[in-house]
Design a protein around this motif. Structure first.
Motif, PDB file in Angstrom:
ATOM      1  N   ALA A 186      25.126  40.386  52.745  1.00 49.07           N
ATOM      2  CA  ALA A 186      25.309  40.029  51.311  1.00 49.07           C
ATOM      3  C   ALA A 186      24.023  40.313  50.871  1.00 49.07           C
ATOM      4  O   ALA A 186      22.817  40.171  51.423  1.00 49.07           O
ATOM      5  CB  ALA A 186      25.309  38.393  51.178  1.00 49.07           C
ATOM      6  N   VAL A 205      23.966  39.436  43.936  1.00 52.40           N
ATOM      7  CA  VAL A 205      24.693  38.291  43.385  1.00 52.40           C
ATOM      8  C   VAL A 205      24.674  38.675  41.708  1.00 52.40           C
ATOM      9  O   VAL A 205      23.526  39.153  41.403  1.00 52.40           O
ATOM     10  CB  VAL A 205      24.198  37.037  43.513  1.00 52.40           C
ATOM     11  N   LEU A 206      25.820  38.409  41.108  1.00 55.96           N
ATOM     12  CA  LEU A 206      25.656  38.330  39.510  1.00 55.96           C
ATOM     13  C   LEU A 206      25.720  37.239  38.922  1.00 55.96           C
ATOM     14  O   LEU A 206      26.445  36.267  39.602  1.00 55.96           O
ATOM     15  CB  LEU A 206      27.043  38.938  39.218  1.00 55.96           C
ATOM     16  N   SER A 207      25.029  36.655  38.125  1.00 53.76           N
ATOM     17  CA  SER A 207      24.416  35.357  37.735  1.00 53.76           C
ATOM     18  C   SER A 207      24.791  35.053  36.254  1.00 53.76           C
ATOM     19  O   SER A 207      24.272  35.945  35.453  1.00 53.76           O
ATOM     20  CB  SER A 207      23.045  35.097  38.171  1.00 53.76           C
ATOM     21  N   GLN A 240      32.752  34.817  37.951  1.00 55.10           N
ATOM     22  CA  GLN A 240      31.706  35.652  38.443  1.00 55.10           C
ATOM     23  C   GLN A 240      32.066  36.490  39.451  1.00 55.10           C
ATOM     24  O   GLN A 240      32.975  36.093  40.361  1.00 55.10           O
ATOM     25  CB  GLN A 240      30.406  34.848  38.736  1.00 55.10           C
ATOM     26  N   TRP A 293      30.437  38.423  43.156  1.00 55.67           N
ATOM     27  CA  TRP A 293      29.503  38.608  44.271  1.00 55.67           C
ATOM     28  C   TRP A 293      29.804  39.887  44.763  1.00 55.67           C
ATOM     29  O   TRP A 293      30.991  40.266  45.501  1.00 55.67           O
ATOM     30  CB  TRP A 293      29.313  37.559  45.161  1.00 55.67           C
ATOM     31  N   SER A 351      28.834  43.136  47.886  1.00 58.27           N
ATOM     32  CA  SER A 351      27.975  43.148  49.128  1.00 58.27           C
ATOM     33  C   SER A 351      27.127  44.436  49.097  1.00 58.27           C
ATOM     34  O   SER A 351      26.205  44.295  49.907  1.00 58.27           O
ATOM     35  CB  SER A 351      28.830  43.099  50.270  1.00 58.27           C
ATOM     36  N   ARG A 386      33.544  39.015  46.015  1.00 56.62           N
ATOM     37  CA  ARG A 386      34.000  37.602  46.147  1.00 56.62           C
ATOM     38  C   ARG A 386      34.124  36.926  44.611  1.00 56.62           C
ATOM     39  O   ARG A 386      33.124  37.230  43.955  1.00 56.62           O
ATOM     40  CB  ARG A 386      33.059  36.745  46.902  1.00 56.62           C
ATOM     41  N   GLY A 410      27.265  29.622  45.347  1.00 59.78           N
ATOM     42  CA  GLY A 410      26.351  30.861  46.158  1.00 59.78           C
ATOM     43  C   GLY A 410      26.644  30.843  47.734  1.00 59.78           C
ATOM     44  O   GLY A 410      27.325  30.143  48.046  1.00 59.78           O
ATOM     45  N   ARG A 411      25.828  31.853  48.205  1.00 60.99           N
ATOM     46  CA  ARG A 411      25.982  31.934  49.783  1.00 60.99           C
ATOM     47  C   ARG A 411      25.267  30.926  50.676  1.00 60.99           C
ATOM     48  O   ARG A 411      24.178  30.468  50.253  1.00 60.99           O
ATOM     49  CB  ARG A 411      25.327  33.341  50.023  1.00 60.99           C
ATOM     50  N   GLN A 432      28.508  35.386  55.971  1.00 63.39           N
ATOM     51  CA  GLN A 432      28.181  34.948  54.716  1.00 63.39           C
ATOM     52  C   GLN A 432      29.235  34.017  54.132  1.00 63.39           C
ATOM     53  O   GLN A 432      30.347  34.508  53.648  1.00 63.39           O
ATOM     54  CB  GLN A 432      28.229  36.235  53.754  1.00 63.39           C
ATOM     55  N   TRP A 467      30.357  30.514  51.544  1.00 64.29           N
ATOM     56  CA  TRP A 467      30.265  30.459  50.334  1.00 64.29           C
ATOM     57  C   TRP A 467      30.375  28.993  50.134  1.00 64.29           C
ATOM     58  O   TRP A 467      31.327  28.317  50.473  1.00 64.29           O
ATOM     59  CB  TRP A 467      31.294  31.201  49.431  1.00 64.29           C
TER      60      TRP A 467
END
Length: 548
Positions: A14, A17-19, A59, A61, A63, A94, A508-509, A539, A541
């Motif tokens: 991982a 990440v998109l936030s 959202q 995520w 890798s 994801r 999140g992870r 990874q 979640w």
């Protein structure tokens, strides 16, 4: 130590990440397939999903850094933007919201131009022409009875490679067939299974003309229907090229901290030798490098090891065994009919050794059989698979006396060819362990503990205490470490308990990590096998809900 059979499968790291702000909605995403299933570096692609994005803000995520996924405000395709410098290969996606997360989905980053299939293209006589090669065709066997055809102009003397990725990497529920039809419409080449259920054709072109590549599918899980299979989930990527295409490399494993000359094997390769310098930090990992302008099923890789990698030297039959020193890995090929590769080493009484072959698990057609004999040729141990889920042999064996021993590799059915490659590793086994979980996505309610069972597998007599802890939890979420004792029930399984204060939502992870004392070597992350994609992930979640 992580064994090579585990390393041969593509791991997930991982990195991105998109936030966005999280809101509480009623349903998590449930994405079951993507079309197209990949995109070229430096492109922006509209992707249709099968399944649902859930309610509210979704959202994603990814890798690989440089991959940006945008979900629509209303139902419709998502947009995937791939940076020009993104590493080729599998990018795992994801989808998640405040209620939970989908399972991981593979999205392939390619290096060549790409097109999407356009219907109708069922009739071979009306097949749309492919653009300039090489090209990756994103297609679907979208419904029962579907077949897809593509026309391509070829010249005498060219070698055409048509390689499909579908069931093996993408998890597509199809067993596909590939054909090549000549200019007169007759089938001149056909393949059903090359990489597992995925077909691949290598076709020397006998004359100039327009040829047709045709594909259809049967269900991967056989049923009672007698017809061509299809569904929106039956996505595929078909690489078509008359240029360089890499099948495998030798040696398949190299020693860390040194520079090695590695030879690519495949078709249309102009300069197959590459000098590869593997960093010391890459030990026990797959080392990957780009091959600009070349095609391959996935980016070329070699395994990096702390001990020497050796390439077989012919002749190495029973009358001329190749001498080796342990520990080592041997890269070989069963090239000729009834070929028998024989290696000889000197061992000690009660010396316990681990023998492992990688072939089918990394795409070789070799159905390897591994045999251990004494110097006189008496068979002491023989295996043709690992006894579990792999077609590759993998076992430990204690030598009965001081003396010379031979290791023999053959194909179970005496098949052979340039592609029948293998990697044989012979090492002294180290006491070790692994951790596994039954899911990779968890939801924590503010008023209830979350229990996560962790299975502990001990190998080669490992009997030490293992501290199992959670890493990467957000503020307000806690989990006390637990200990897996060397004996008793906890030696095989433990349970982690997560608690949340419910003050804020989170998605999140996180990771579950095992450790033994202060040894970094014996620190392992819990993994979940991704059987549909022949991979695994460490990874995990977590979705933590906020109090109403």
């Amino acid at each position: 130590m992580v064994h090579h059979s585990a390393l041969a499968r593509v791991g997930i790291v991982a990195t991105f990440v998109l936030s966005y702000p999280l809101c509480v909605w009623s349903a998590p995403p449930d994405v079951t397939s993507l079309f197209p299933a990949g995109a070229q570096q430096g492109s922006t692609t509209s992707v249709t999903i099968q399944g649902k994005l859930g309610d509210g803000v979704c959202q994603v995520w990814a890798s690989k850094p440089g991959v940006l996924v945008t979900c629509p405000e209303k139902p419709g395709p998502i947009t995937i933007q791939v940076g020009a410098q993104v590493e080729p290969g599998i990018c795992w996606l994801r989808f998640f919201n405040a209620e939970g997360a989908s399972g991981l989905r593979p999205f392939i980053i390619g290096t060549t131009s790409e097109i999407n299939e356009t219907e109708p293209n069922d009739e071979a006589s009306k097949a749309p022409p492919l653009p300039e090669l090489p090209v990756a065709v994103n297609g679907q066997h979208g419904k029962g009875g579907d077949s897809d055809s593509y026309a391509v102009y070829l010249k005498q003397g060219q070698i055409l490679v048509a390689s499909m990725m579908a069931n093996r990497i993408l998890g597509s529920p199809q067993d596909a067939v590939l054909q090549i039809l000549g200019p007169d419409g007759f089938v001149v080449e056909q393949n059903e299974d090359d990489q597992g259920m995925d077909p691949q054709l290598v076709f020397p072109v006998p004359a100039d003309g327009i040829y047709t590549i045709r594909t259809w599918a049967f269900p991967a899980a056989p049923d009672s229907s007698i017809r061509l299979f299809g569904s929106p989930a039956c996505v595929y990527r078909l690489t078509v090229t008359t240029g360089p295409f890499v099948d495998h490399c030798q040696p398949a494993a190299i020693q860390s901290g040194q520079t090695h000359r590695v030879r690519m094997h495949g078709w249309n390769l102009p300069a197959p030798d590459l000098d590869i310098a593997a960093p010391i930090s890459a030990v026990e990992q797959r080392f990957e490098w780009p091959l600009a302008g070349w095609s391959h099923r996935l980016p070329a890789t070699v395994l990096v090891q702390p001990y020497p990698g050796i390439v077989e030297q012919e002749p190495n039959d029973a009358a001329h065994p190749q001498s080796i020193t342990l520990p080592c890995s041997l890269s070989g090929r069963i090239q000729q009919p009834k070929d028998v590769d024989t290696y000889q080493f000197t061992g000690k009484k009660n010396q316990r050794l681990r023998f492992e072959v990688l072939a089918r698990d990394v795409g070789s057609p070799l159905d390897a059989m591994l045999r251990i004999t004494d110097a006189a040729g008496k068979v002491l141990k023989e295996a043709d698979d690992d006894g579990k889920q792999s077609a590759d042999p993998d076992f430990e064996f204690a030598l009965p006396a001081d003396g010379d021993y031979r290791v023999v590799v053959i194909d179970r059915f005496l098949h052979s060819g340039d592609r029948f490659a293998y990697l044989l590793s012979i090492t002294e086994p180290q006491a070790d362990y692994s951790l596994a979980v039954a899911a990779d996505s968890f939801v924590l309610s503010p008023d209830k503990e979350l229990e996560i069972p962790v299975t502990v597998t001990r190998t080669s007599g490992f009997a030490g205490e293992i501290r199992v802890a959670v890493r990467g939890l957000p503020a307000g979420v806690t989990a006390d470490p637990v200990v897996s004792e060397g004996k008793g029930d906890s030696s095989k399984a433990v349970k982690l308990k997560l608690k949340g204060d419910g003050q804020q939502s989170y998605s999140g992870r996180f990771q579950i990590v095992g450790s033994v004392g202060n040894s970094a070597v014996l620190e392992h992350m819990a993994t979940l096998p991704l059987k549909s994609f022949q991979s695994e992930t460490s990874q995990l979640w977590l979705t933590a809900a906020k109090k109403p």
